[in-house]
Design an enzyme around this catalytic site. Structure first.
Site, mmCIF file in Angstrom:
data_model
loop_
_atom_site.group_PDB
_atom_site.id
_atom_site.type_symbol
_atom_site.label_atom_id
_atom_site.label_comp_id
_atom_site.label_asym_id
_atom_site.label_seq_id
_atom_site.Cartn_x
_atom_site.Cartn_y
_atom_site.Cartn_z
ATOM 1 N N CYS A 2 0.714 -1.419 0.138
ATOM 2 C CA CYS A 2 -0.047 -0.065 0.018
ATOM 3 C C CYS A 2 1.005 1.198 -0.034
ATOM 4 C CB CYS A 2 -0.950 -0.084 1.003
ATOM 5 S SG CYS A 2 -2.117 -1.354 1.257
ATOM 6 N N ARG A 27 3.477 -0.353 -4.778
ATOM 7 C CA ARG A 27 3.446 -0.724 -3.682
ATOM 8 C C ARG A 27 1.981 -1.438 -3.576
ATOM 9 N NH1 ARG A 27 7.324 -0.178 0.386
ATOM 10 N NH2 ARG A 27 8.912 1.223 -1.091
ATOM 11 N N TRP A 74 -3.024 -2.434 -1.297
ATOM 12 C CA TRP A 74 -2.726 -3.973 -1.798
ATOM 13 C C TRP A 74 -3.776 -4.608 -0.471
ATOM 14 C CZ3 TRP A 74 -1.055 -8.181 1.155
ATOM 15 C CH2 TRP A 74 -0.895 -9.367 0.180
ATOM 16 N N ASN A 100 -1.561 2.140 6.136
ATOM 17 C CA ASN A 100 -0.918 0.827 5.682
ATOM 18 C C ASN A 100 -0.779 0.005 6.853
ATOM 19 O OD1 ASN A 100 -0.536 2.037 3.322
ATOM 20 N ND2 ASN A 100 1.583 2.388 3.447
ATOM 21 N N GLY A 101 -0.670 -1.419 6.794
ATOM 22 C CA GLY A 101 -0.511 -2.210 7.623
ATOM 23 C C GLY A 101 -1.651 -3.165 8.048
ATOM 24 N N GLU A 488 15.566 -19.046 -8.108
ATOM 25 C CA GLU A 488 15.290 -17.571 -8.449
ATOM 26 C C GLU A 488 14.706 -17.105 -9.851
ATOM 27 O OE1 GLU A 488 14.959 -14.881 -6.862
ATOM 28 O OE2 GLU A 488 15.334 -13.254 -8.403
ATOM 29 N N LYS A 492 11.124 -15.670 -10.578
ATOM 30 C CA LYS A 492 11.091 -14.551 -11.734
ATOM 31 C C LYS A 492 10.074 -14.929 -12.812
ATOM 32 C CE LYS A 492 12.317 -11.966 -9.818
ATOM 33 N NZ LYS A 492 13.078 -11.836 -8.876
ATOM 34 N N GLU A 495 6.433 -14.942 -10.918
ATOM 35 C CA GLU A 495 5.916 -13.912 -10.539
ATOM 36 C C GLU A 495 5.344 -12.878 -11.595
ATOM 37 O OE1 GLU A 495 9.501 -11.862 -8.906
ATOM 38 O OE2 GLU A 495 8.068 -10.631 -7.813
ATOM 39 N N HIS A 511 14.245 -37.769 -8.493
ATOM 40 C CA HIS A 511 13.477 -38.214 -7.075
ATOM 41 C C HIS A 511 12.017 -37.855 -7.098
ATOM 42 C CE1 HIS A 511 17.494 -39.454 -5.324
ATOM 43 N NE2 HIS A 511 17.830 -38.566 -5.912
ATOM 44 N N LYS A 611 5.401 -4.230 -4.018
ATOM 45 C CA LYS A 611 7.065 -4.514 -3.907
ATOM 46 C C LYS A 611 7.611 -4.715 -2.488
ATOM 47 C CE LYS A 611 11.079 -3.920 -5.450
ATOM 48 N NZ LYS A 611 11.671 -4.524 -6.220
HETATM 49 O O1 M6R Z 1 12.526 -6.121 0.201
HETATM 50 P P1 M6R Z 1 12.757 -7.393 0.435
HETATM 51 O O2 M6R Z 1 14.128 -7.415 -0.263
HETATM 52 O O3 M6R Z 1 12.965 -7.578 1.711
HETATM 53 O O4 M6R Z 1 11.874 -8.052 -0.231
HETATM 54 C C1 M6R Z 1 11.692 -9.328 -0.142
HETATM 55 C C2 M6R Z 1 10.843 -10.200 -1.229
HETATM 56 O O5 M6R Z 1 9.506 -9.654 -0.930
HETATM 57 C C3 M6R Z 1 11.020 -9.878 -2.573
HETATM 58 O O6 M6R Z 1 12.441 -10.143 -2.909
HETATM 59 C C4 M6R Z 1 9.904 -10.560 -3.588
HETATM 60 O O7 M6R Z 1 10.119 -11.851 -3.535
HETATM 61 C C5 M6R Z 1 10.265 -10.302 -5.007
HETATM 62 N N1 M6R Z 1 9.091 -9.596 -5.548
HETATM 63 C C6 M6R Z 1 10.699 -11.315 -5.919
HETATM 64 O O8 M6R Z 1 11.046 -10.810 -7.137
#
Ligand code: M6R
Length: 616
Positions: A2, A27, A74, A100-101, A488, A492, A495, A511, A611
């Protein structure tokens, strides 16, 4: 998670608020809303969907005033509907609030107020907080701004959970009240105008002089100035900071997406992560921000690395690096698990938390828990003003510049670079010779030019990506340093393109995972020419024998056998094994990016995501 923007001054609030909230859209982007105050009347506009929808709604039905608050949501409590969008109002309709929160005890508070006759229009926890403040204020016959601040205080002492809030009230033109616990809030100081935001990027176009609110602080802001106090009613000192970020840093720099811009920045950001931190003379890294002497570092017997998502994957690379170069037992733990786990830790355990934003709720909680137990806890953060940066015992800044794309890219390679530095430093005060240390330094210095070469591979990677963009499932496989890269790469892809993808150690295929292999399921092997290259080749053979399409990342000039087995081969320059994750991960960033573009996905704002994850 948010975004909040507030404005009080002499200018029209609406354009400032809408411009600011646009910059915070990464955000959260389920719905957005704005409230302004003019001639004792609060006007509110809300829309489901992106900020553009809100901008259109305001254009259709304008609102004026020089005081206002704005929010991009969000969703946590309650569906994505207009009713649930912020701002929310109290029972009188005179108070509007953005938040926010998460208010964890909202259900019992709501039930209590429903018993008193309050009616709620949304399912949100935020509306409960708005009612709670209004209820406290409306009990008083004295109607001053001080009494309103006291009402905010009273309500905040009744809630459990996290909040960053901005409040306006129709009886107090030219006043905003902000408060925070667990969700960041920054106050911007202009000339005869003040700003409030959950992230400084919303306000850098107007001012670089800011005050970061601490937990439990309340700001009373007018066009003439501001005062800080605490939720407990004590005074609080303000520290004005100059923000280094500029408006341009938060733009796309001519690229179609923030993500692509950030991928292309990595030769520079990796160089920035090591700038001034390499000592040829001592063949080691210099990391003064750790606030630890060599003797203290020598006494470390165990290391725990923690983070979430991409930061966790970087931590996994760190586990291999530290064990390899420094021979210190090292363990990675998801922050969300570490915070609740009773991990046995000896007193000589050093904890690192990794977080681009420095605000991720789970990582923050893991850091606090570890510090509470008396462990020295260090941060690897990008955001220098973040809560983790401020509360940790020390750490290393990434200096990568703002990362706006929701998919983390440059933060991963900066984190891994910093972990190489940490492993080098720890190794050099143990068994790593100066010759070996010196070699690593030379290799690190050559790294930005290797990254430049990988960036030039984009057209090749784009072609491969387009060929496989319509796959429903994809597997990512790698060994040792490139096993976290497999995780990773899969993260990506899923996501930003919504393709079901999973990462595995190559040898784990047989396995169970190999059951997924078929002619429609591509397997992406990260197989640079490293110590386990031949083992990877065997795993590739196993997939080929079952008719699975193979995409491989190999090493230029050393991949003849690989070329015979693969359908598509992407060749990175020859590089030291410990640095390959930085190069191979960039290939997979491009791969995911071009698939998402091919599928028409919203690369910078993937569905359901935000984010910075500031809720648990
Ligand atoms: O700000 P941070 O590095 O703590 O964020 C951690 C994760 O939320 C962040 O890396 C998330 O997994 C990304 N969207 C991945 O691309």
């Amino acid at each position: 998670m948010c975004g909040i923007v507030g404005y009080v001054g002499r200018a029209e609030a609406t354009p400032i608020l809408l411009d600011g909230i646009r910059r915070l859209e990464y955000r959260g982007y389920d719905s957005a809303g704005i409230a302004t105050l003019e001639e004792g009347v609060i006007s509110i506009r809300k829309e489901v969907g992106r900020i553009d929808k809100l901008v259109e709604a305001v254009a259709r039905n304008p609102i004026g005033g020089t005081t206002g608050i704005c929010h991009t949501r969000w969703a946590t409590h309650g569906k994505v509907t207009r009713e649930n969008a912020h701002p929310h109002q109290d029972r009188s309709g005179k108070l509007a609030l953005v938040h926010n929160g998460v208010i964890e005890n909202y259900a019992s508070l709501r039930a209590m107020m429903e018993g008193e006759g309050h009616r709620f229009l949304s399912q949100t926890d935020t509306e409960v907080l708005a009612h709670l403040i209004g209820r406290a204020f409306d009990r008083s016959a004295v109607r001053t701004r001080e009494v309103l601040v006291d009402a905010v205080r009273e309500a905040l002492t009744k809630v459990t959970g996290t909040y960053g809030i901005a409040v306006i009230h129709s009886e107090f033109p030219g006043l905003i009240i902000g408060a925070r616990r667990g969700s960041p809030l920054v106050l911007g100081i202009g000339k005869g105008e003040y700003f409030l935001a959950s992230d400084v990027s919303a306000i850098v176009a107007h001012t670089r002089d800011v005050v970061y609110l601490n937990d439990y602080e309340i700001a009373l802001i007018t066009a003439e100035g501001f005062t800080l106090s605490t939720v407990q009613g004590e005074g609080a000192a303000s520290h004005v900071t100059k923000v280094e970020m500029t408006e341009e840093d938060t733009g796309k720099g001519g690229y179609p997406h923030h993500m692509l811009k950030e991928i292309h920045e990595q030769a520079r950001t990796v160089a920035d992560a090591m700038r001034g931190r390499l000592s040829h003379e001592e063949a080691t890294a210099k990391l003064g921000g750790l606030n630890m002497s060599n003797a203290e570092l020598r006494a470390v017997e165990r290391i725990v690395l923690s983070g979430c998502g991409t930061a966790f994957h970087a931590a996994m690379v760190g586990e291999y690096l530290i064990e390899h170069l420094a021979q210190i037992p090292t363990e990675c733990e998801y922050a969300s698990e570490l915070r609740y786990r009773n991990l046995p830790m000896t007193k000589d355990t050093l904890v690192f938390v990794l977080s681009q934003s420095g605000e991720t709720a789970d990582t923050l909680a893991a850091m606090r828990e570890s510090r509470r137990k008396g462990h020295r806890t260090l941060g690897i953060c990008n955001n220098v003003a973040s809560t983790i940066a401020r509360e940790s015992d020390g750490g290393v800044y990434m200096h990568a510049g703002p990362e706006i794309g929701v998919a983390a890219t440059k933060s991963f390679t900066s984190q891994v670079t910093i972990l190489v530095l940490i492993a080098l430093l720890l190794g050099r005060i143990r068994n790593l010779s100066s010759a070996a240390g010196g070699r690593i330094i030379e290799e690190l210095e050559a790294l930005p030019s290797l990254i430049e070469q990988v960036l030039k591979l984009e057209p090749v990677i784009e072609r491969v990506a387009k060929r496989h963009a319509h796959a429903k499932v994809m597997l990512f496989l790698g060994r040792q340093y490139n096993y976290p890269v497999a995780l990773e790469g899969a993260l990506k892809l899923k996501e930003i393109s919504y393709i079901a993808a999973s990462g595995h150690p190559s040898a784990e295929l047989k396995h169970g995972v190999i059951a997924l292999v078929n002619p429609e399921t591509p397997s992406v092997f990260i197989a640079p020419h490293d110590t386990l290259f031949s083992k990877n080749l065997s795993n590739i053979e196993e997939v080929k024998a079952r008719g699975g399409p193979i995409i491989a990342i190999g090493t230029e000039g050393r991949s003849e056998e690989l070329a015979k087995l693969c359908d598509d081969l992407i060749l990175i320059p020859d590089a030291p094994e410990i640095l390959t994750p930085i190069l191979t991960s960039i290939v997979l960033q491009f791969f995911a990016y071009h698939i998402a573009v091919e599928l028409g996905c919203d690369v910078d704002k993937p569905r359901n995501l935000a984010k910075s994850v500031t809720v648990e």
